[in-house]
Scaffold this motif. Structure first.
Motif, PDB file in Angstrom:
ATOM      1  N   ARG A 160      17.882  -1.441 -12.746  1.00 30.86           N
ATOM      2  CA  ARG A 160      17.304  -2.177 -11.625  1.00 30.86           C
ATOM      3  C   ARG A 160      16.769  -3.498 -12.146  1.00 30.86           C
ATOM      4  NH1 ARG A 160      11.789  -2.389 -10.454  1.00 30.86           N
ATOM      5  NH2 ARG A 160      11.232  -3.024  -8.324  1.00 30.86           N
TER       6      ARG A 160
ATOM      7  N   ALA B  12      13.952  -5.956 -11.900  1.00 31.18           N
ATOM      8  CA  ALA B  12      12.586  -5.932 -11.390  1.00 31.18           C
ATOM      9  C   ALA B  12      12.263  -7.167 -10.555  1.00 31.18           C
ATOM     10  CB  ALA B  12      11.605  -5.808 -12.552  1.00 31.18           C
TER      11      ALA B  12
ATOM     12  N   THR C 131      14.548  -9.010  -8.562  1.00 32.32           N
ATOM     13  CA  THR C 131      15.296  -9.122  -7.307  1.00 32.32           C
ATOM     14  C   THR C 131      15.437  -7.808  -6.553  1.00 32.32           C
ATOM     15  OG1 THR C 131      17.439  -8.679  -8.353  1.00 32.32           O
ATOM     16  CG2 THR C 131      16.663 -10.981  -8.334  1.00 32.32           C
ATOM     17  N   GLY C 132      15.247  -6.677  -7.216  1.00 24.42           N
ATOM     18  CA  GLY C 132      15.483  -5.380  -6.596  1.00 24.42           C
ATOM     19  C   GLY C 132      16.941  -4.972  -6.587  1.00 24.42           C
TER      20      GLY C 132
ATOM     21  N   GLY D 258      18.616  -1.057  -1.998  1.00 29.66           N
ATOM     22  CA  GLY D 258      17.298  -0.614  -1.584  1.00 29.66           C
ATOM     23  C   GLY D 258      16.952   0.802  -1.972  1.00 29.66           C
TER      24      GLY D 258
ATOM     25  N   SER E 203      14.009   2.981  -6.524  1.00 34.30           N
ATOM     26  CA  SER E 203      13.552   1.677  -6.042  1.00 34.30           C
ATOM     27  C   SER E 203      12.248   1.227  -6.667  1.00 34.30           C
ATOM     28  CB  SER E 203      13.412   1.709  -4.518  1.00 34.30           C
ATOM     29  OG  SER E 203      12.472   2.694  -4.118  1.00 34.30           O
ATOM     30  N   SER E 204      11.548   2.128  -7.334  1.00 31.89           N
ATOM     31  CA  SER E 204      10.332   1.760  -8.066  1.00 31.89           C
ATOM     32  C   SER E 204      10.606   1.417  -9.527  1.00 31.89           C
ATOM     33  CB  SER E 204       9.306   2.903  -7.998  1.00 31.89           C
ATOM     34  OG  SER E 204       8.911   3.140  -6.661  1.00 31.89           O
TER      35      SER E 204
ATOM     36  N   ASP F 296      13.134   0.753 -15.517  1.00 31.54           N
ATOM     37  CA  ASP F 296      14.250   0.080 -14.860  1.00 31.54           C
ATOM     38  C   ASP F 296      15.605   0.328 -15.504  1.00 31.54           C
ATOM     39  OD1 ASP F 296      12.811  -1.301 -12.760  1.00 31.54           O
ATOM     40  OD2 ASP F 296      12.054  -2.664 -14.288  1.00 31.54           O
TER      41      ASP F 296
ATOM     42  N   ASP G  17      22.979  -5.197  -3.663  1.00 27.68           N
ATOM     43  CA  ASP G  17      21.805  -6.034  -3.419  1.00 27.68           C
ATOM     44  C   ASP G  17      21.274  -5.765  -2.016  1.00 27.68           C
ATOM     45  OD1 ASP G  17      19.823  -7.871  -3.866  1.00 27.68           O
ATOM     46  OD2 ASP G  17      21.109  -9.616  -3.923  1.00 27.68           O
ATOM     47  N   LYS G  18      21.317  -6.728  -1.126  1.00 27.20           N
ATOM     48  CA  LYS G  18      20.639  -6.596   0.162  1.00 27.20           C
ATOM     49  C   LYS G  18      21.568  -6.155   1.285  1.00 27.20           C
ATOM     50  CE  LYS G  18      17.320 -10.197  -1.111  1.00 27.20           C
ATOM     51  NZ  LYS G  18      17.877 -10.377  -2.473  1.00 27.20           N
TER      52      LYS G  18
END
Length: 224
Positions: free
Chosen positions: A8, A10, A12-13, A36, A88-89, A111, A169-170
């Protein structure tokens, strides 16, 4: 016969998976990620149902560790499976069944998690994690650096022939899904070359999907 990492970014997610194996088309069977939610690698004598199951569990609110604990309860022949997850954390978890093949081991950090089987030596996953943690730049660049570090540390006991890298990503589809399904050369370098070409165009491909009216042209024949 495989080594991999899930990670992951950190900042940008974004989530990613990178993997390589002596088997053909490893990324087609073993790489899973959901924007997500997280990323999962399911490998060794792989069961392709375990990656989506782990992602569904994390999407439902479980941490990576909780999801893999549930996967171990529900999965069949789980003693043969090796599964890595990041949530996601940025928390990570790994299951390596005792019937994993050859030299098998794992390593993880914040991560990032790495695991492998039929390895040249038991330091390969730790080298992959260190390679990811020390690399800079885009998540894709860091995944490539980590895989190169694993290969330099010994990689698989025999030559690898396939590799892949997936990024989410998003949007609800992978923003990059690059694969080399078989080569007698280095598949990690083949994916790295594809990433060099794809990286500058990644955002444009997303934009073309979201609103082609605002998408840039790349000047190919017929693209006015």
């Amino acid at each position: 016969m495989t080594f991999s990492l899930v990670a992951r970014c950190a900042d940008t997610g974004m989530f990613g998976v990178a993997i390589s194996s002596s088997s053909p088309a490893v990324a087609a069977r073993c790489s899973y990620a959901r924007a997500g939610v997280g990323a999962v690698a399911s490998q060794n004598v792989t069961d392709p149902t375990l990656g989506p199951l782990a992602l569904d569990l994390m999407a439902g609110g479980m941490s990576a560790a909780e999801a893999l604990a549930e996967v171990q309860k529900r999965g069949k022949f789980i003693e043969y499976r090796q599964v890595l997850a990041v949530d996601s954390s940025g928390d990570t978890a790994i299951h390596s069944g005792p019937n994993s093949l050859g030299i098998w081991t794992q390593a993880q950090g914040r991560d990032v998690a790495s695991g492998g089987n039929l390895l040249d030596n038991d330091g390969v996953p730790a080298a992959i994690v260190a390679g990811f943690e020390t690399a800079q730049g885009h998540l894709g660049d860091r995944l490539i650096a980590a895989m190169r570090a694993g290969l330099a540390a010994g990689g698989e006991a025999g030559p690898v022939h396939s590799a892949g890298m997936m990024l989410v990503d998003k949007v609800p589809w992978p923003v990059a899904d690059l694969r080399c399904d078989w080569t007698e050369d280095c598949p990690i370098e083949a994916v790295a070359t594809a990433w060099e070409v794809y990286k500058p165009q990644l955002d444009a491909y997303v934009q073309r999907a979201l609103d082609p009216r605002e998408a840039p042209s790349y000047g190919v024949p017929g693209d006015e």
